[in-house]
Design a protein around this motif. Structure first.
Motif, PDB file in Angstrom:
ATOM      1  N   LYS A 155     -21.329 -13.709  -3.048  1.00  0.00           N
ATOM      2  CA  LYS A 155     -20.887 -15.055  -2.689  1.00  0.00           C
ATOM      3  C   LYS A 155     -19.394 -15.147  -2.356  1.00  0.00           C
ATOM      4  O   LYS A 155     -18.941 -16.180  -1.895  1.00  0.00           O
ATOM      5  N   LEU A 156     -18.628 -14.075  -2.583  1.00  0.00           N
ATOM      6  CA  LEU A 156     -17.203 -14.128  -2.278  1.00  0.00           C
ATOM      7  C   LEU A 156     -16.986 -14.128  -0.764  1.00  0.00           C
ATOM      8  O   LEU A 156     -17.626 -13.373  -0.042  1.00  0.00           O
ATOM      9  N   PRO A 157     -16.030 -14.949  -0.283  1.00  0.00           N
ATOM     10  CA  PRO A 157     -15.758 -15.024   1.156  1.00  0.00           C
ATOM     11  C   PRO A 157     -14.808 -13.900   1.593  1.00  0.00           C
ATOM     12  O   PRO A 157     -13.638 -14.134   1.878  1.00  0.00           O
ATOM     13  N   VAL A 158     -15.314 -12.672   1.619  1.00  0.00           N
ATOM     14  CA  VAL A 158     -14.443 -11.516   1.864  1.00  0.00           C
ATOM     15  C   VAL A 158     -15.025 -10.584   2.925  1.00  0.00           C
ATOM     16  O   VAL A 158     -16.210 -10.604   3.220  1.00  0.00           O
ATOM     17  N   ARG A 159     -14.134  -9.746   3.463  1.00  0.00           N
ATOM     18  CA  ARG A 159     -14.480  -8.664   4.370  1.00  0.00           C
ATOM     19  C   ARG A 159     -13.625  -7.474   3.920  1.00  0.00           C
ATOM     20  O   ARG A 159     -12.514  -7.272   4.390  1.00  0.00           O
ATOM     21  N   PRO A 160     -14.116  -6.701   2.946  1.00  0.00           N
ATOM     22  CA  PRO A 160     -13.292  -5.615   2.411  1.00  0.00           C
ATOM     23  C   PRO A 160     -12.929  -4.569   3.474  1.00  0.00           C
ATOM     24  O   PRO A 160     -13.718  -4.282   4.377  1.00  0.00           O
ATOM     25  N   THR A 161     -11.732  -4.019   3.333  1.00  0.00           N
ATOM     26  CA  THR A 161     -11.287  -2.932   4.196  1.00  0.00           C
ATOM     27  C   THR A 161     -12.235  -1.753   4.017  1.00  0.00           C
ATOM     28  O   THR A 161     -12.576  -1.387   2.899  1.00  0.00           O
ATOM     29  N   THR A 162     -12.672  -1.169   5.130  1.00  0.00           N
ATOM     30  CA  THR A 162     -13.613  -0.046   5.046  1.00  0.00           C
ATOM     31  C   THR A 162     -12.952   1.155   4.380  1.00  0.00           C
ATOM     32  O   THR A 162     -11.728   1.316   4.408  1.00  0.00           O
ATOM     33  N   ASP A 163     -13.769   2.010   3.783  1.00  0.00           N
ATOM     34  CA  ASP A 163     -13.248   3.213   3.132  1.00  0.00           C
ATOM     35  C   ASP A 163     -12.488   4.088   4.118  1.00  0.00           C
ATOM     36  O   ASP A 163     -11.440   4.643   3.789  1.00  0.00           O
ATOM     37  N   MET A 164     -13.007   4.217   5.347  1.00  0.00           N
ATOM     38  CA  MET A 164     -12.346   5.057   6.351  1.00  0.00           C
ATOM     39  C   MET A 164     -10.953   4.511   6.673  1.00  0.00           C
ATOM     40  O   MET A 164      -9.968   5.253   6.694  1.00  0.00           O
ATOM     41  N   ALA A 165     -10.858   3.205   6.914  1.00  0.00           N
ATOM     42  CA  ALA A 165      -9.576   2.594   7.247  1.00  0.00           C
ATOM     43  C   ALA A 165      -8.617   2.683   6.054  1.00  0.00           C
ATOM     44  O   ALA A 165      -7.431   2.987   6.210  1.00  0.00           O
ATOM     45  N   LYS A 166      -9.138   2.434   4.858  1.00  0.00           N
ATOM     46  CA  LYS A 166      -8.312   2.477   3.645  1.00  0.00           C
ATOM     47  C   LYS A 166      -7.762   3.891   3.420  1.00  0.00           C
ATOM     48  O   LYS A 166      -6.583   4.061   3.124  1.00  0.00           O
ATOM     49  N   GLU A 167      -8.610   4.888   3.586  1.00  0.00           N
ATOM     50  CA  GLU A 167      -8.160   6.269   3.404  1.00  0.00           C
ATOM     51  C   GLU A 167      -7.067   6.614   4.418  1.00  0.00           C
ATOM     52  O   GLU A 167      -6.066   7.249   4.072  1.00  0.00           O
ATOM     53  N   SER A 168      -7.224   6.178   5.653  1.00  0.00           N
ATOM     54  CA  SER A 168      -6.220   6.435   6.689  1.00  0.00           C
ATOM     55  C   SER A 168      -4.900   5.736   6.362  1.00  0.00           C
ATOM     56  O   SER A 168      -3.822   6.321   6.513  1.00  0.00           O
ATOM     57  N   LEU A 169      -4.982   4.496   5.917  1.00  0.00           N
ATOM     58  CA  LEU A 169      -3.780   3.751   5.541  1.00  0.00           C
ATOM     59  C   LEU A 169      -3.028   4.478   4.425  1.00  0.00           C
ATOM     60  O   LEU A 169      -1.814   4.674   4.498  1.00  0.00           O
ATOM     61  N   SER A 186       6.405  -1.337  -5.941  1.00  0.00           N
ATOM     62  CA  SER A 186       5.908  -2.674  -6.271  1.00  0.00           C
ATOM     63  C   SER A 186       5.167  -3.160  -5.026  1.00  0.00           C
ATOM     64  O   SER A 186       5.604  -2.934  -3.898  1.00  0.00           O
ATOM     65  N   VAL A 187       4.003  -3.796  -5.254  1.00  0.00           N
ATOM     66  CA  VAL A 187       3.128  -4.189  -4.150  1.00  0.00           C
ATOM     67  C   VAL A 187       2.731  -5.652  -4.296  1.00  0.00           C
ATOM     68  O   VAL A 187       2.385  -6.106  -5.384  1.00  0.00           O
ATOM     69  N   LEU A 188       2.765  -6.358  -3.179  1.00  0.00           N
ATOM     70  CA  LEU A 188       2.269  -7.727  -3.099  1.00  0.00           C
ATOM     71  C   LEU A 188       1.078  -7.710  -2.150  1.00  0.00           C
ATOM     72  O   LEU A 188       1.218  -7.351  -0.981  1.00  0.00           O
ATOM     73  N   ASP A 189      -0.102  -8.060  -2.651  1.00  0.00           N
ATOM     74  CA  ASP A 189      -1.350  -8.039  -1.892  1.00  0.00           C
ATOM     75  C   ASP A 189      -1.737  -9.485  -1.569  1.00  0.00           C
ATOM     76  O   ASP A 189      -2.151 -10.232  -2.452  1.00  0.00           O
ATOM     77  N   LEU A 190      -1.569  -9.869  -0.301  1.00  0.00           N
ATOM     78  CA  LEU A 190      -1.855 -11.233   0.136  1.00  0.00           C
ATOM     79  C   LEU A 190      -3.250 -11.311   0.739  1.00  0.00           C
ATOM     80  O   LEU A 190      -3.676 -10.390   1.430  1.00  0.00           O
ATOM     81  N   PHE A 191      -3.933 -12.433   0.523  1.00  0.00           N
ATOM     82  CA  PHE A 191      -5.340 -12.575   0.916  1.00  0.00           C
ATOM     83  C   PHE A 191      -6.107 -11.431   0.253  1.00  0.00           C
ATOM     84  O   PHE A 191      -6.841 -10.692   0.894  1.00  0.00           O
ATOM     85  N   ALA A 192      -5.912 -11.273  -1.041  1.00  0.00           N
ATOM     86  CA  ALA A 192      -6.360 -10.086  -1.779  1.00  0.00           C
ATOM     87  C   ALA A 192      -7.869  -9.888  -1.787  1.00  0.00           C
ATOM     88  O   ALA A 192      -8.343  -8.768  -1.929  1.00  0.00           O
ATOM     89  N   GLY A 193      -8.639 -10.960  -1.655  1.00  0.00           N
ATOM     90  CA  GLY A 193     -10.100 -10.821  -1.598  1.00  0.00           C
ATOM     91  C   GLY A 193     -10.672 -10.169  -2.833  1.00  0.00           C
ATOM     92  O   GLY A 193     -10.555 -10.674  -3.936  1.00  0.00           O
ATOM     93  N   THR A 194     -11.273  -8.994  -2.670  1.00  0.00           N
ATOM     94  CA  THR A 194     -11.875  -8.272  -3.795  1.00  0.00           C
ATOM     95  C   THR A 194     -10.838  -7.483  -4.596  1.00  0.00           C
ATOM     96  O   THR A 194     -11.155  -6.969  -5.659  1.00  0.00           O
ATOM     97  N   GLY A 195      -9.632  -7.325  -4.051  1.00  0.00           N
ATOM     98  CA  GLY A 195      -8.616  -6.506  -4.706  1.00  0.00           C
ATOM     99  C   GLY A 195      -8.708  -5.041  -4.335  1.00  0.00           C
ATOM    100  O   GLY A 195      -8.002  -4.195  -4.887  1.00  0.00           O
TER     101      GLY A 195
END
Length: 178
Positions: free
Chosen positions: A18-32, A46-55
């Protein structure tokens, strides 16, 4: 979703449907994180995560040793899920329930990385407003970076402080620096 690397490597994260999210894909996250690994020591960030969604992104930073992580999202369900997951994984994540733009206008903090993952259908001016507020209100340390995730159909290269972008499938990470 799963955590790619670090002390929590391989741990699966199952967010409520039910969460309104679109998590970053594993492939994209690994590349980042491969890009970030070449520029930063995660245990001193130190990190600021905006529009954090699922975290999802914050858990990856925490797994790699980052201890100063703040997640901002306006959805109570997202904030609650991040808090519960951080507690279950025993990782230090601070959560703030707020509209991201209001937060950026009023908060005062310095971070090494600001990561923003707004809805892909955001108007171009809202993407620009994120960058404008981060730099105008001085959220980044001198060598800090703002990273905005967006769809390949959005071009952020004209926004002030744009440095470069990297495409991974349908996701793009645009990097902004002083």
């Amino acid at each position: 979703m799963r955590i790619i690397s670090g002390t929590l490597k391989g741990r699966k994260i199952i967010a409520p449907k039910k969460l309104p999210v679109r998590p970053t894909t594993d492939m994209a996250k690994e590349s980042l994180f491969n890009i970030l690994n070449n520029s930063f020591y995660f245990d001193s960030l130190s990190v600021l995560d905006l529009f954090a969604g699922t975290g999802n992104i914050s858990y990856e930073f925490a797994s790699r040793g980052t201890t100063q992580i703040t997640c901002v999202d306006q959805n109570f369900g997202c904030i609650k899920f991040i808090q519960q997951t951080a507690e279950n994984f025993n990782i230090p994540i601070q959560t703030i329930k707020s509209d991201v733009f209001k937060f950026l206008e009023k908060a005062s903090m310095k971070t090494d990385i600001v990561f923003a993952d707004p809805p892909y259908n955001f108007p171009d001016e809202d993407f620009a407003k994120i960058a404008e507020l981060v730099f105008k209100n001085d959220f980044l340390v001198e060598d800090g970076v703002l990273i905005i995730e967006h769809s390949k159909h959005t071009d952020l290269s004209k926004i002030e402080n744009f440095s470069y972008s990297k495409n991974y499938g349908s996701s793009v990470f645009s990097f902004f620096e002083y």
